[in-house]
Design a protein around this motif. Sequence first.
Motif, PDB file in Angstrom:
ATOM      1  N   TRP A 191       8.756 -20.256   5.699  1.00 27.48           N
ATOM      2  CA  TRP A 191       8.263 -18.840   6.148  1.00 27.48           C
ATOM      3  C   TRP A 191       8.838 -17.795   5.222  1.00 27.48           C
ATOM      4  CZ3 TRP A 191       5.455 -16.439   9.987  1.00 27.48           C
ATOM      5  CH2 TRP A 191       6.052 -15.035  10.261  1.00 27.48           C
ATOM      6  N   SER A 192       9.976 -17.748   4.717  1.00 29.42           N
ATOM      7  CA  SER A 192      10.288 -16.784   4.031  1.00 29.42           C
ATOM      8  C   SER A 192       9.869 -16.545   2.643  1.00 29.42           C
ATOM      9  CB  SER A 192      11.822 -16.691   3.888  1.00 29.42           C
ATOM     10  OG  SER A 192      12.269 -18.066   3.449  1.00 29.42           O
ATOM     11  N   VAL A 193       9.588 -17.912   1.915  1.00 32.05           N
ATOM     12  CA  VAL A 193       9.013 -17.933   0.597  1.00 32.05           C
ATOM     13  C   VAL A 193       7.658 -17.493   0.726  1.00 32.05           C
ATOM     14  CG1 VAL A 193       8.218 -19.470  -1.097  1.00 32.05           C
ATOM     15  CG2 VAL A 193      10.561 -19.764  -0.220  1.00 32.05           C
ATOM     16  N   LEU A 194       6.879 -17.951   1.753  1.00 22.78           N
ATOM     17  CA  LEU A 194       5.586 -17.531   1.836  1.00 22.78           C
ATOM     18  C   LEU A 194       5.191 -15.971   1.952  1.00 22.78           C
ATOM     19  CD1 LEU A 194       2.552 -18.303   2.606  1.00 22.78           C
ATOM     20  CD2 LEU A 194       3.195 -18.124   4.985  1.00 22.78           C
ATOM     21  N   ASN A 195       6.158 -15.240   2.909  1.00 24.97           N
ATOM     22  CA  ASN A 195       5.912 -13.927   2.850  1.00 24.97           C
ATOM     23  C   ASN A 195       6.339 -13.316   1.624  1.00 24.97           C
ATOM     24  OD1 ASN A 195       5.292 -13.029   5.869  1.00 24.97           O
ATOM     25  ND2 ASN A 195       6.889 -14.817   6.242  1.00 24.97           N
ATOM     26  N   VAL A 198       3.584 -13.508  -0.777  1.00 23.87           N
ATOM     27  CA  VAL A 198       2.657 -12.392  -0.377  1.00 23.87           C
ATOM     28  C   VAL A 198       3.027 -11.068  -0.729  1.00 23.87           C
ATOM     29  CG1 VAL A 198       0.895 -11.442   1.470  1.00 23.87           C
ATOM     30  CG2 VAL A 198       1.694 -13.986   1.558  1.00 23.87           C
ATOM     31  N   PHE A 199       4.018 -10.848  -0.629  1.00 24.10           N
ATOM     32  CA  PHE A 199       4.856  -9.467  -0.687  1.00 24.10           C
ATOM     33  C   PHE A 199       4.344  -9.401  -2.406  1.00 24.10           C
ATOM     34  CE2 PHE A 199       8.184  -8.636   2.282  1.00 24.10           C
ATOM     35  CZ  PHE A 199       7.376  -8.636   3.403  1.00 24.10           C
ATOM     36  N   PHE A 200       4.981 -10.057  -3.266  1.00 22.88           N
ATOM     37  CA  PHE A 200       4.720 -10.027  -4.581  1.00 22.88           C
ATOM     38  C   PHE A 200       3.083  -9.899  -4.982  1.00 22.88           C
ATOM     39  CE2 PHE A 200       3.926 -12.227  -8.961  1.00 22.88           C
ATOM     40  CZ  PHE A 200       4.991 -11.165  -9.614  1.00 22.88           C
ATOM     41  N   VAL A 249       7.863  -3.698   2.216  1.00 24.12           N
ATOM     42  CA  VAL A 249       8.540  -4.640   1.435  1.00 24.12           C
ATOM     43  C   VAL A 249      10.063  -4.392   1.604  1.00 24.12           C
ATOM     44  CG1 VAL A 249       9.246  -5.273  -0.868  1.00 24.12           C
ATOM     45  CG2 VAL A 249       6.598  -5.201   0.022  1.00 24.12           C
ATOM     46  N   VAL A 250      10.261  -3.019   1.284  1.00 24.39           N
ATOM     47  CA  VAL A 250      11.941  -2.732   1.415  1.00 24.39           C
ATOM     48  C   VAL A 250      12.531  -2.997   2.986  1.00 24.39           C
ATOM     49  CG1 VAL A 250      13.504  -0.561   1.510  1.00 24.39           C
ATOM     50  CG2 VAL A 250      11.627  -0.833  -0.242  1.00 24.39           C
ATOM     51  N   CYS A 251      11.746  -2.644   3.976  1.00 26.13           N
ATOM     52  CA  CYS A 251      12.442  -3.113   5.186  1.00 26.13           C
ATOM     53  C   CYS A 251      12.472  -4.592   5.703  1.00 26.13           C
ATOM     54  CB  CYS A 251      11.614  -2.385   6.368  1.00 26.13           C
ATOM     55  SG  CYS A 251      11.675  -0.516   6.158  1.00 26.13           S
ATOM     56  N   TRP A 252      11.563  -5.244   5.154  1.00 25.58           N
ATOM     57  CA  TRP A 252      11.369  -6.703   5.622  1.00 25.58           C
ATOM     58  C   TRP A 252      12.074  -7.600   4.606  1.00 25.58           C
ATOM     59  CZ3 TRP A 252      10.371  -8.874  10.102  1.00 25.58           C
ATOM     60  CH2 TRP A 252       9.700  -7.860  11.003  1.00 25.58           C
ATOM     61  N   THR A 253      11.973  -7.256   3.158  1.00 33.07           N
ATOM     62  CA  THR A 253      12.623  -8.225   2.206  1.00 33.07           C
ATOM     63  C   THR A 253      14.208  -8.586   2.439  1.00 33.07           C
ATOM     64  OG1 THR A 253      11.247  -7.407   0.541  1.00 33.07           O
ATOM     65  CG2 THR A 253      13.033  -8.519  -0.021  1.00 33.07           C
ATOM     66  N   PRO A 254      14.845  -7.786   2.823  1.00 35.79           N
ATOM     67  CA  PRO A 254      16.420  -8.187   3.232  1.00 35.79           C
ATOM     68  C   PRO A 254      16.656  -9.292   4.050  1.00 35.79           C
ATOM     69  CG  PRO A 254      16.416  -5.835   2.731  1.00 35.79           C
ATOM     70  CD  PRO A 254      14.934  -6.156   3.000  1.00 35.79           C
ATOM     71  N   LEU A 281      16.635  -2.738  10.509  1.00 35.72           N
ATOM     72  CA  LEU A 281      15.781  -2.040   9.251  1.00 35.72           C
ATOM     73  C   LEU A 281      14.211  -2.544   9.421  1.00 35.72           C
ATOM     74  CD1 LEU A 281      15.961  -0.809   6.564  1.00 35.72           C
ATOM     75  CD2 LEU A 281      16.343  -2.974   5.386  1.00 35.72           C
ATOM     76  N   ALA A 282      14.078  -3.600   9.948  1.00 39.98           N
ATOM     77  CA  ALA A 282      12.842  -4.075   9.924  1.00 39.98           C
ATOM     78  C   ALA A 282      12.114  -3.184  11.303  1.00 39.98           C
ATOM     79  CB  ALA A 282      12.582  -5.551  10.583  1.00 39.98           C
ATOM     80  N   LEU A 283      12.863  -2.867  12.218  1.00 41.10           N
ATOM     81  CA  LEU A 283      12.462  -1.969  13.330  1.00 41.10           C
ATOM     82  C   LEU A 283      12.070  -0.727  12.739  1.00 41.10           C
ATOM     83  CD1 LEU A 283      12.162  -0.992  16.294  1.00 41.10           C
ATOM     84  CD2 LEU A 283      14.656  -0.682  16.335  1.00 41.10           C
ATOM     85  N   LEU A 284      12.627  -0.126  11.722  1.00 43.00           N
ATOM     86  CA  LEU A 284      12.484   1.145  11.062  1.00 43.00           C
ATOM     87  C   LEU A 284      10.998   1.318  10.400  1.00 43.00           C
ATOM     88  CD1 LEU A 284      15.922   2.423   9.751  1.00 43.00           C
ATOM     89  CD2 LEU A 284      14.493   3.342  11.669  1.00 43.00           C
ATOM     90  N   ASN A 285      10.590   0.122  10.103  1.00 43.05           N
ATOM     91  CA  ASN A 285       9.287   0.068   9.193  1.00 43.05           C
ATOM     92  C   ASN A 285       8.290   0.598  10.306  1.00 43.05           C
ATOM     93  OD1 ASN A 285       6.924  -2.310   8.518  1.00 43.05           O
ATOM     94  ND2 ASN A 285       7.257  -0.744   6.931  1.00 43.05           N
ATOM     95  N   SER A 286       8.367  -0.036  11.538  1.00 42.65           N
ATOM     96  CA  SER A 286       7.059   0.611  12.344  1.00 42.65           C
ATOM     97  C   SER A 286       7.407   1.750  12.782  1.00 42.65           C
ATOM     98  CB  SER A 286       7.397  -0.531  13.747  1.00 42.65           C
ATOM     99  OG  SER A 286       7.046  -1.533  13.304  1.00 42.65           O
ATOM    100  N   VAL A 287       8.726   2.513  12.683  1.00 42.08           N
ATOM    101  CA  VAL A 287       8.532   3.886  12.843  1.00 42.08           C
ATOM    102  C   VAL A 287       8.196   4.750  11.587  1.00 42.08           C
ATOM    103  CG1 VAL A 287      10.554   5.618  13.093  1.00 42.08           C
ATOM    104  CG2 VAL A 287      10.720   3.625  14.234  1.00 42.08           C
TER     105      VAL A 287
END
Length: 361
Positions: A191-195, A198-200, A249-254, A281-287
């Motif tokens: 899951w993490s590698v796939l995402n 795709v980010f890259f 990317v910034v909010c989800w990568t960590p 931090l991921a929540l902040l992305n939707s904000v």
Amino acid sequence: MNECYYDKRMDFFYNRTKADTADEWTGPQLIGVLCFGTFFCLFIFISNSLVIAAVVKNRRFHFPFYYLLANLAAADFFAGIAYVFLMFNTGPVSKTLTVNRWFLRQGLLDTSLTASLVNLLVIAVERHMSIMRMKIHSNLTKRRVTFLIAAIWAIAIFMGAVPTLGWNCLCDIAVCSSLAPIYSRSYLVFWSVLNLVVFFIMVVVYIRIYMYVQRKTNVLSSHTSGSISRRRTPVKLMKTVMTVLGAFVVCWTPGLVVLLLDGLNCTDCGIQNVKRWFLLLALLNSVMNPIIYSYKDDEMWATMKRMICCSSEDKSQERRSSRIPSTVLCRSTDISGHYIEDGIIQGTICGKGDLGDKGNS
């Protein structure tokens, strides 16, 4: 033959991983997290609803790019639902959940992430197809866009349901992860590698598009007249999209990196101490996304403001603003799009500088 534990409650799995959920989410800390989460979830619901309504209401936004942008707002709205469900099923409550309810909790989060990710990937492809062919508008019809949106949600729902469909550790608890006690570590790695991959890919695609548009705009600027803002509008569009992607990317990568470390069974990484902060931090992305839309596009902000104010001057303001070109994109007579050169010369690509041009004419 391995024994399966479908009938166990989550306390059985949390105790195996030694995750102190009850101690981490009690008292003032739990109240603070709930207040923080409630405020931002309300903002997510209201702001993303306004974005969707603005795209529906304003005919200048009736293009494939904006339909996909509205779908991204819908994914953020869905993320708000997932966070609300998580807030009322976390902390001490986590250990009392059934396996199916815990799968639902995590499945909602995974679905919202996948919906946003796939939607951004589709936007990247749409922008690449149109910009590289030197067109402002893609050739996607409403029917094709509708199909793409349906496919995005089908993929998102499937990816969110994968652990429930069998890729879990309920029948092999030796491979259970620490952060997700009934997910297999192999699934977390996948899951993490796939995402992250795709980010890259998306970052590379957008950088390539941005460099192409920048180079093309600089070449055309020496052969065309008009305001600098008008010439730079394709660059503004890419900056808007790249800002959205960068925030994602910034909010989800960590969080994805933490999941990867957990999947690799890194016992000395201290992932239990940072997991909740990366989730916030991921929540902040939707904000952030609705703020980016309104900040980068004056017409989007004007449309949203009119819907909020609901004043008696709405109709007259709408008539006046209909003459003000969008900072991102103006509606052209050909829905399939004109060439960038023609757009710059004829004024089908517009920017803030047009107001100044009109005032000086």
